[in-house]
Motif scaffolding. Structure first.
Motif, PDB file in Angstrom:
ATOM      1  N   TYR A   1      32.065  16.609  87.590  1.00 29.91           N
ATOM      2  CA  TYR A   1      30.630  16.328  87.625  1.00 29.91           C
ATOM      3  C   TYR A   1      29.873  17.208  86.625  1.00 29.91           C
ATOM      4  CZ  TYR A   1      25.778  16.403  89.051  1.00 29.91           C
ATOM      5  OH  TYR A   1      24.410  16.370  89.040  1.00 29.91           O
ATOM      6  N   VAL A   2      30.160  18.499  86.620  1.00 27.25           N
ATOM      7  CA  VAL A   2      29.443  19.419  85.735  1.00 27.25           C
ATOM      8  C   VAL A   2      29.782  19.120  84.265  1.00 27.25           C
ATOM      9  CG1 VAL A   2      29.055  21.855  85.164  1.00 27.25           C
ATOM     10  CG2 VAL A   2      29.297  21.169  87.538  1.00 27.25           C
ATOM     11  N   THR A   3      31.020  18.730  83.990  1.00 28.15           N
ATOM     12  CA  THR A   3      31.398  18.349  82.623  1.00 28.15           C
ATOM     13  C   THR A   3      30.660  17.074  82.203  1.00 28.15           C
ATOM     14  OG1 THR A   3      33.578  19.363  82.916  1.00 28.15           O
ATOM     15  CG2 THR A   3      33.347  17.793  81.104  1.00 28.15           C
ATOM     16  N   TYR A   4      30.581  16.105  83.112  1.00 30.78           N
ATOM     17  CA  TYR A   4      29.840  14.877  82.826  1.00 30.78           C
ATOM     18  C   TYR A   4      28.375  15.193  82.530  1.00 30.78           C
ATOM     19  CZ  TYR A   4      27.140  10.687  83.702  1.00 30.78           C
ATOM     20  OH  TYR A   4      26.234   9.664  83.593  1.00 30.78           O
ATOM     21  N   VAL A   5      27.765  16.018  83.358  1.00 30.75           N
ATOM     22  CA  VAL A   5      26.362  16.397  83.168  1.00 30.75           C
ATOM     23  C   VAL A   5      26.175  17.046  81.796  1.00 30.75           C
ATOM     24  CG1 VAL A   5      24.580  18.023  83.962  1.00 30.75           C
ATOM     25  CG2 VAL A   5      25.774  16.578  85.606  1.00 30.75           C
TER      26      VAL A   5
ATOM     27  N   LEU B   1      37.359  22.341  84.182  1.00 32.88           N
ATOM     28  CA  LEU B   1      38.036  21.073  84.466  1.00 32.88           C
ATOM     29  C   LEU B   1      39.492  21.120  84.022  1.00 32.88           C
ATOM     30  CD1 LEU B   1      37.949  18.131  85.421  1.00 32.88           C
ATOM     31  CD2 LEU B   1      37.096  17.506  83.154  1.00 32.88           C
ATOM     32  N   ILE B   2      39.727  21.622  82.818  1.00 32.18           N
ATOM     33  CA  ILE B   2      41.106  21.753  82.327  1.00 32.18           C
ATOM     34  C   ILE B   2      41.900  22.700  83.228  1.00 32.18           C
ATOM     35  CG2 ILE B   2      42.515  22.627  80.406  1.00 32.18           C
ATOM     36  CD1 ILE B   2      40.250  21.551  78.532  1.00 32.18           C
ATOM     37  N   GLY B   3      41.267  23.788  83.652  1.00 31.17           N
ATOM     38  CA  GLY B   3      41.933  24.727  84.553  1.00 31.17           C
ATOM     39  C   GLY B   3      42.355  24.065  85.854  1.00 31.17           C
ATOM     40  N   TYR B   4      41.461  23.297  86.454  1.00 27.44           N
ATOM     41  CA  TYR B   4      41.807  22.602  87.703  1.00 27.44           C
ATOM     42  C   TYR B   4      42.903  21.565  87.484  1.00 27.44           C
ATOM     43  CZ  TYR B   4      38.086  24.591  90.632  1.00 27.44           C
ATOM     44  OH  TYR B   4      37.301  25.435  91.367  1.00 27.44           O
ATOM     45  N   VAL B   5      42.892  20.874  86.341  1.00 27.34           N
ATOM     46  CA  VAL B   5      43.943  19.885  86.045  1.00 27.34           C
ATOM     47  C   VAL B   5      45.305  20.576  85.941  1.00 27.34           C
ATOM     48  CG1 VAL B   5      44.831  18.306  84.259  1.00 27.34           C
ATOM     49  CG2 VAL B   5      42.435  18.168  84.974  1.00 27.34           C
ATOM     50  N   VAL B   6      45.350  21.722  85.262  1.00 30.76           N
ATOM     51  CA  VAL B   6      46.619  22.454  85.116  1.00 30.76           C
ATOM     52  C   VAL B   6      47.087  22.977  86.474  1.00 30.76           C
ATOM     53  CG1 VAL B   6      47.707  24.472  84.047  1.00 30.76           C
ATOM     54  CG2 VAL B   6      46.196  23.016  82.692  1.00 30.76           C
ATOM     55  N   ILE B   7      46.173  23.504  87.279  1.00 29.27           N
ATOM     56  CA  ILE B   7      46.533  23.971  88.621  1.00 29.27           C
ATOM     57  C   ILE B   7      47.071  22.809  89.449  1.00 29.27           C
ATOM     58  CG2 ILE B   7      45.568  24.823  90.803  1.00 29.27           C
ATOM     59  CD1 ILE B   7      43.667  26.576  89.029  1.00 29.27           C
ATOM     60  N   PHE B   8      46.402  21.656  89.389  1.00 24.88           N
ATOM     61  CA  PHE B   8      46.836  20.475  90.139  1.00 24.88           C
ATOM     62  C   PHE B   8      48.238  20.049  89.706  1.00 24.88           C
ATOM     63  CE2 PHE B   8      46.690  15.841  91.081  1.00 24.88           C
ATOM     64  CZ  PHE B   8      46.491  15.927  92.450  1.00 24.88           C
ATOM     65  N   ALA B   9      48.479  20.017  88.396  1.00 22.94           N
ATOM     66  CA  ALA B   9      49.804  19.643  87.890  1.00 22.94           C
ATOM     67  C   ALA B   9      50.863  20.632  88.368  1.00 22.94           C
ATOM     68  CB  ALA B   9      49.778  19.583  86.363  1.00 22.94           C
TER      69      ALA B   9
ATOM     70  N   VAL C   1      32.864  25.484  73.226  1.00 20.82           N
ATOM     71  CA  VAL C   1      33.516  24.694  74.267  1.00 20.82           C
ATOM     72  C   VAL C   1      32.753  24.908  75.576  1.00 20.82           C
ATOM     73  CG1 VAL C   1      35.656  24.319  75.562  1.00 20.82           C
ATOM     74  CG2 VAL C   1      35.755  24.986  73.150  1.00 20.82           C
ATOM     75  N   PRO C   2      32.310  23.832  76.226  1.00 18.64           N
ATOM     76  CA  PRO C   2      31.574  23.981  77.486  1.00 18.64           C
ATOM     77  C   PRO C   2      32.451  24.645  78.555  1.00 18.64           C
ATOM     78  CG  PRO C   2      31.451  21.708  76.691  1.00 18.64           C
ATOM     79  CD  PRO C   2      32.423  22.430  75.821  1.00 18.64           C
ATOM     80  N   VAL C   3      31.895  25.616  79.265  1.00 15.42           N
ATOM     81  CA  VAL C   3      32.666  26.274  80.329  1.00 15.42           C
ATOM     82  C   VAL C   3      33.023  25.273  81.419  1.00 15.42           C
ATOM     83  CG1 VAL C   3      31.813  28.598  79.860  1.00 15.42           C
ATOM     84  CG2 VAL C   3      30.617  27.166  81.513  1.00 15.42           C
ATOM     85  N   ALA C   4      32.222  24.221  81.570  1.00 11.64           N
ATOM     86  CA  ALA C   4      32.549  23.176  82.541  1.00 11.64           C
ATOM     87  C   ALA C   4      33.868  22.496  82.166  1.00 11.64           C
ATOM     88  CB  ALA C   4      31.424  22.150  82.610  1.00 11.64           C
ATOM     89  N   LEU C   5      34.078  22.253  80.879  1.00 15.73           N
ATOM     90  CA  LEU C   5      35.328  21.647  80.413  1.00 15.73           C
ATOM     91  C   LEU C   5      36.495  22.613  80.598  1.00 15.73           C
ATOM     92  CD1 LEU C   5      36.780  19.275  79.091  1.00 15.73           C
ATOM     93  CD2 LEU C   5      36.187  20.256  76.858  1.00 15.73           C
ATOM     94  N   VAL C   6      36.263  23.886  80.345  1.00 18.82           N
ATOM     95  CA  VAL C   6      37.309  24.896  80.578  1.00 18.82           C
ATOM     96  C   VAL C   6      37.718  24.870  82.052  1.00 18.82           C
ATOM     97  CG1 VAL C   6      37.829  27.366  80.564  1.00 18.82           C
ATOM     98  CG2 VAL C   6      36.557  26.359  78.662  1.00 18.82           C
TER      99      VAL C   6
END
Length: 167
Positions: free
Chosen positions: A23-27, A63-71, A56-61
């Protein structure tokens, strides 16, 4: 708490974090004002100079962090993956602490979405550390019956005899 429960809890928390970060990345990329119940504080944070690091938006950082944790949570688990997960979450927690510091002491505003992500990371950290530091399922404590080397230790104790002074 079982290994399965810990892993499931971490997955649920990570999905919540993915939702917030998405959401924050989209915003950020849409250039719209974030939903905020604290007046304009979220907008103030979202458009501050601390909202980006090296462009680089911290929101994107996040989001990428959560994706890597999820993987990391979805791949086959081992001591190495549990360590990697704990290290990733520790990094995410540290980043959240830094960003929260900036919100409070530099921007003088609190972003609710950012704070919710920081809370999610704070809950995930002790769970990931506990999951990494506790003995693996089925592993016996050192020296306990069934532990590696336990039979050799007990055999050595049984065959050991005190030395006598008379020969």
């Amino acid at each position: 708490m079982s290994e399965r429960t810990l892993r499931s809890t971490l997955i649920v928390l990570c999905v919540l974090g993915l939702g917030v970060a998405s959401y924050v990345t989209y915003v950020h990329y849409a250039g719209i004002k974030p939903a905020c119940t604290l007046g304009e504080s979220c907008t103030k944070v979202q458009f501050s100079r601390y909202a980006e690091i090296a462009g680089v938006p911290v929101a994107l950082v996040g989001l990428i962090g959560y994706v890597v944790i999820f993987a990391t949570l979805l791949i086959p688990q081992s001591e190495n993956t549990r360590f990697a997960l704990a290290a990733l979450i520790l990094g995410g927690f540290g980043f959240s602490v830094y960003l929260t510091y900036r919100e409070v002491f530099s921007i003088h505003a609190i972003c609710e979405e950012c704070l919710s992500s920081a809370i999610i990371m704070t809950i995930m950290l002790p769970l990931a550390l506990w999951r990494f530091l506790r003995p693996a399922a089925g592993a016996a404590a050192p020296g306990a019956p069934g532990a590696p080397g336990a039979s050799a230790q007990s055999a050595a104790v049984e065959t050991a005899r005190p030395l006598s002074s008379a020969s």
